[in-house]
Scaffold this motif. Structure first.
Motif, PDB file in Angstrom:
ATOM      1  N   ALA A   1      16.178  -2.844   6.673  1.00 54.95           N
ATOM      2  CA  ALA A   1      17.250  -1.992   7.189  1.00 54.95           C
ATOM      3  C   ALA A   1      17.034  -0.526   6.822  1.00 54.95           C
ATOM      4  N   ASP A   2      16.158  -0.265   5.838  1.00 60.35           N
ATOM      5  CA  ASP A   2      15.824   1.103   5.435  1.00 60.35           C
ATOM      6  C   ASP A   2      14.626   1.557   6.265  1.00 60.35           C
TER       7      ASP A   2
ATOM      8  N   GLN B   1      12.952   4.125   6.207  1.00 59.03           N
ATOM      9  CA  GLN B   1      11.941   4.873   5.470  1.00 59.03           C
ATOM     10  C   GLN B   1      11.018   3.959   4.660  1.00 59.03           C
ATOM     11  N   SER B   2      11.433   2.716   4.476  1.00 57.71           N
ATOM     12  CA  SER B   2      10.664   1.812   3.617  1.00 57.71           C
ATOM     13  C   SER B   2       9.392   1.331   4.299  1.00 57.71           C
ATOM     14  N   GLN B   3       8.290   1.389   3.558  1.00 56.28           N
ATOM     15  CA  GLN B   3       7.004   0.884   4.054  1.00 56.28           C
ATOM     16  C   GLN B   3       6.731  -0.534   3.582  1.00 56.28           C
ATOM     17  N   GLY B   4       7.529  -1.001   2.631  1.00 55.26           N
ATOM     18  CA  GLY B   4       7.297  -2.355   2.148  1.00 55.26           C
ATOM     19  C   GLY B   4       7.922  -2.600   0.792  1.00 55.26           C
TER      20      GLY B   4
ATOM     21  N   PRO C   1      15.092   1.030  -5.048  1.00 53.67           N
ATOM     22  CA  PRO C   1      14.703   1.780  -3.844  1.00 53.67           C
ATOM     23  C   PRO C   1      13.597   2.784  -4.158  1.00 53.67           C
ATOM     24  N   PRO C   2      12.852   3.217  -3.146  1.00 57.36           N
ATOM     25  CA  PRO C   2      11.699   4.106  -3.371  1.00 57.36           C
ATOM     26  C   PRO C   2      12.017   5.355  -4.187  1.00 57.36           C
TER      27      PRO C   2
ATOM     28  N   TYR D   1       4.396  -6.495   0.159  1.00 55.97           N
ATOM     29  CA  TYR D   1       4.838  -7.118   1.395  1.00 55.97           C
ATOM     30  C   TYR D   1       5.099  -5.997   2.404  1.00 55.97           C
ATOM     31  N   PRO D   2       4.324  -5.925   3.488  1.00 60.36           N
ATOM     32  CA  PRO D   2       4.459  -4.814   4.449  1.00 60.36           C
ATOM     33  C   PRO D   2       5.666  -4.996   5.367  1.00 60.36           C
ATOM     34  N   ILE D   3       6.744  -4.309   5.053  1.00 62.06           N
ATOM     35  CA  ILE D   3       7.971  -4.441   5.826  1.00 62.06           C
ATOM     36  C   ILE D   3       7.771  -4.035   7.283  1.00 62.06           C
TER      37      ILE D   3
END
Length: 204
Positions: free
Chosen positions: A156-157, A159-162, A80-81, A199-201
């Motif tokens: 599902a996160d 905050q995630s950008q990818g 995770p980030p 990969y751009p989520i």
């Protein structure tokens, strides 16, 4: 019979270690980092995979796998980030590496990680430090199904950008491009050219 997607825990660590060892045995980046031309390469690689997988599960970081009749045939470890450096910053992991693979290999692996992370733009990205499909099950779209499951999990996160993945194996470059991955750039790991993909989520 299709494989089932599972969120893995430490009960799958042994199977994950065996699978990932086989997946990375001939990987160009790992053969350089752990000196495949020098005696003991397989032992150094096996010890590294063991240390990475065990620390990943000890820290309760996420892992997704495909199980076919209760056999693990593909696995992805996810960082995770906010925890991308959690494993390699661990003094216990570094001690295990020094004792099992030696100073040179440990130093090269840490430098590889620093170079990779330094090549990334700022942002909340998930990373895939290790990803593999058992050799007996390659070429059967299990890798693509595993990646889709990882994409869904990361989405599902909020905050995630990818998702970021890197490879020094040229046979996978077109594979990632065809699946929507953008190449962020290239880094030199000794003689190996490592390609960094994103990969751009948010836009998936």
């Amino acid at each position: 019979m299709s494989a089932d997607i599972h969120l893995l825990d430490s009960a799958h660590a042994r199977e994950a270690r065996t699978l990932l060892y086989q997946a990375y045995l001939h990987d160009p980046t790992f053969t350089y980092l752990f000196e495949s031309e020098r005696p003991g390469y397989e032992q150094r690689l096996r010890a590294t995979i063991r240390a990475l997988v065990d620390q990943h599960f000890t820290q309760e970081q996420p892992a997704i796998g495909l199980l076919l009749r209760d056999r693990l045939i593909a696995v992805a470890l996810i960082a995770p980030p906010q925890r991308r450096l959690a494993i390699t910053d661990s003094w216990l992991w570094r001690l295990r590496m020094l004792l099992s693979v030696g100073v040179g290999s440990t130093r090269r692996y840490l430098e590889y990680q620093r170079t990779l992370l330094g090549s990334l733009p700022p942002g909340a990205f998930h990373m895939l430090p290790l990803l593999g499909v058992h050799p007996q099950f390659q070429g059967q779209q299990h890798g693509e199904r595993l990646l889709r499951a990882v994409h869904d999990w990361c989405m599902a996160d909020e905050q995630s950008q990818g998702l970021v993945i890197d490879t020094g194996n040229s046979r996978y470059l077109e594979y990632f491009r065809k699946r929507g991955y953008e190449e962020l750039g290239q880094i030199a790991i000794g003689p190996v050219v490592e390609h960094v993909f994103f990969y751009p989520i948010a836009s998936s």
